[in-house]
Write a protein that holds these residues in place. Structure first.
Motif, PDB file in Angstrom:
ATOM      1  N   ILE A 171       0.707  -0.879   0.011  1.00 51.82           N
ATOM      2  CA  ILE A 171       0.083  -0.358   0.307  1.00 51.82           C
ATOM      3  C   ILE A 171       0.888   1.219   0.308  1.00 51.82           C
ATOM      4  O   ILE A 171       0.335   1.947  -0.831  1.00 51.82           O
ATOM      5  CB  ILE A 171      -1.007  -0.041   1.465  1.00 51.82           C
TER       6      ILE A 171
ATOM      7  N   ASN B 240      -3.342  -4.595  -7.217  1.00 49.02           N
ATOM      8  CA  ASN B 240      -3.200  -4.925  -6.122  1.00 49.02           C
ATOM      9  C   ASN B 240      -3.421  -7.112  -7.254  1.00 49.02           C
ATOM     10  O   ASN B 240      -4.551  -7.181  -7.595  1.00 49.02           O
ATOM     11  CB  ASN B 240      -3.821  -5.736  -5.075  1.00 49.02           C
TER      12      ASN B 240
ATOM     13  N   GLU C 206      -8.216  -5.624  -7.843  1.00 48.64           N
ATOM     14  CA  GLU C 206      -8.289  -4.565  -7.279  1.00 48.64           C
ATOM     15  C   GLU C 206      -7.458  -3.222  -7.169  1.00 48.64           C
ATOM     16  O   GLU C 206      -6.183  -3.039  -6.855  1.00 48.64           O
ATOM     17  CB  GLU C 206      -8.748  -4.624  -5.489  1.00 48.64           C
TER      18      GLU C 206
ATOM     19  N   TYR D 277      -5.829   0.138  -6.835  1.00 50.66           N
ATOM     20  CA  TYR D 277      -5.929   1.316  -5.430  1.00 50.66           C
ATOM     21  C   TYR D 277      -6.566   2.433  -6.927  1.00 50.66           C
ATOM     22  O   TYR D 277      -5.455   2.606  -8.005  1.00 50.66           O
ATOM     23  CB  TYR D 277      -4.627   1.435  -4.900  1.00 50.66           C
TER      24      TYR D 277
ATOM     25  N   THR E 151      -9.130   5.496  -2.983  1.00 47.34           N
ATOM     26  CA  THR E 151      -9.020   4.726  -2.362  1.00 47.34           C
ATOM     27  C   THR E 151      -8.080   4.786  -1.047  1.00 47.34           C
ATOM     28  O   THR E 151      -8.326   4.083  -0.087  1.00 47.34           O
ATOM     29  CB  THR E 151      -9.729   3.414  -2.834  1.00 47.34           C
TER      30      THR E 151
ATOM     31  N   GLU F 193      -7.903   5.441   2.453  1.00 48.12           N
ATOM     32  CA  GLU F 193      -8.468   4.626   3.262  1.00 48.12           C
ATOM     33  C   GLU F 193      -7.729   3.360   3.934  1.00 48.12           C
ATOM     34  O   GLU F 193      -7.490   2.845   4.640  1.00 48.12           O
ATOM     35  CB  GLU F 193      -9.429   3.938   3.338  1.00 48.12           C
ATOM     36  N   PHE F 194      -6.851   2.848   2.030  1.00 49.55           N
ATOM     37  CA  PHE F 194      -5.747   1.611   2.418  1.00 49.55           C
ATOM     38  C   PHE F 194      -4.926   1.378   3.057  1.00 49.55           C
ATOM     39  O   PHE F 194      -4.912   0.550   3.965  1.00 49.55           O
ATOM     40  CB  PHE F 194      -5.430   1.250   1.554  1.00 49.55           C
TER      41      PHE F 194
ATOM     42  N   ARG G  82      -3.812   0.321   6.558  1.00 47.63           N
ATOM     43  CA  ARG G  82      -2.963  -0.330   6.593  1.00 47.63           C
ATOM     44  C   ARG G  82      -1.913  -0.639   8.017  1.00 47.63           C
ATOM     45  O   ARG G  82      -1.674  -0.997   8.539  1.00 47.63           O
ATOM     46  CB  ARG G  82      -1.600  -0.002   6.208  1.00 47.63           C
TER      47      ARG G  82
END
Length: 150
Positions: free
Chosen positions: A76, A91, A95, A97, A101, A104-105, A109
């Protein structure tokens, strides 16, 4: 456009999907890792071995990535750096990134890191399923159809 792969932790099945895509689309795909990598003979598939060390491969990718390139990683912080440079990040579970977003990831993390640092066993990610592989392949195909030079 070029594809960069954070290859140290990238599952073999995902690399195989990427190898087929590189050949089909004729898009240069470069794997970056601290270990020696075996790649199929191809004009479009390259491997860069970097010295061992914390985030050395990540730094190499960020240094080399250009606006519009695609990076394959589950890391991330690396994803955040690539997005900041105008790259796209997918990823291994399929998904993307995005600018919308990534914060938030990063928060999730960092929270999980804090839990692990305090001794809580948070477990790891589940094994990559057949469904995950299919989602990754489909997302990659859609991305390459939209942004690739095929």
């Amino acid at each position: 456009m070029q594809i960069w792969v954070d290859a140290d932790a990238c599952p073999k099945v995902i690399k195989d999907i990427l190898f087929r895509a590189a050949e089909r689309t004729k898009i240069t795909t470069t794997l970056v890792a601290n270990q020696l990598l075996q790649t199929p003979p191809s004009l479009y598939i390259k491997a860069i071995q970097v010295p061992a060390g914390f985030d050395v491969a990540d730094h190499k990718i960020v240094e080399q990535v250009n606006f519009g390139d695609l990076v394959i990683t589950a890391d991330i912080p690396l994803a955040a750096d690539v997005i900041e440079k105008g790259g796209h990040v997918l990823n291994p579970r399929g998904e993307f990134y995005t600018k919308d977003t990534i914060r938030e990831f990063l928060s999730v993390r960092n929270f999980m890191d804090e839990l692990r640092g305090s001794g809580v066993n948070t477990g790891g990610p589940s094994a990559l399923s057949q469904s995950d592989r299919q989602v990754f392949a489909n997302q990659l195909d859609r991305f390459l159809a939209k942004y690739g030079k095929c």
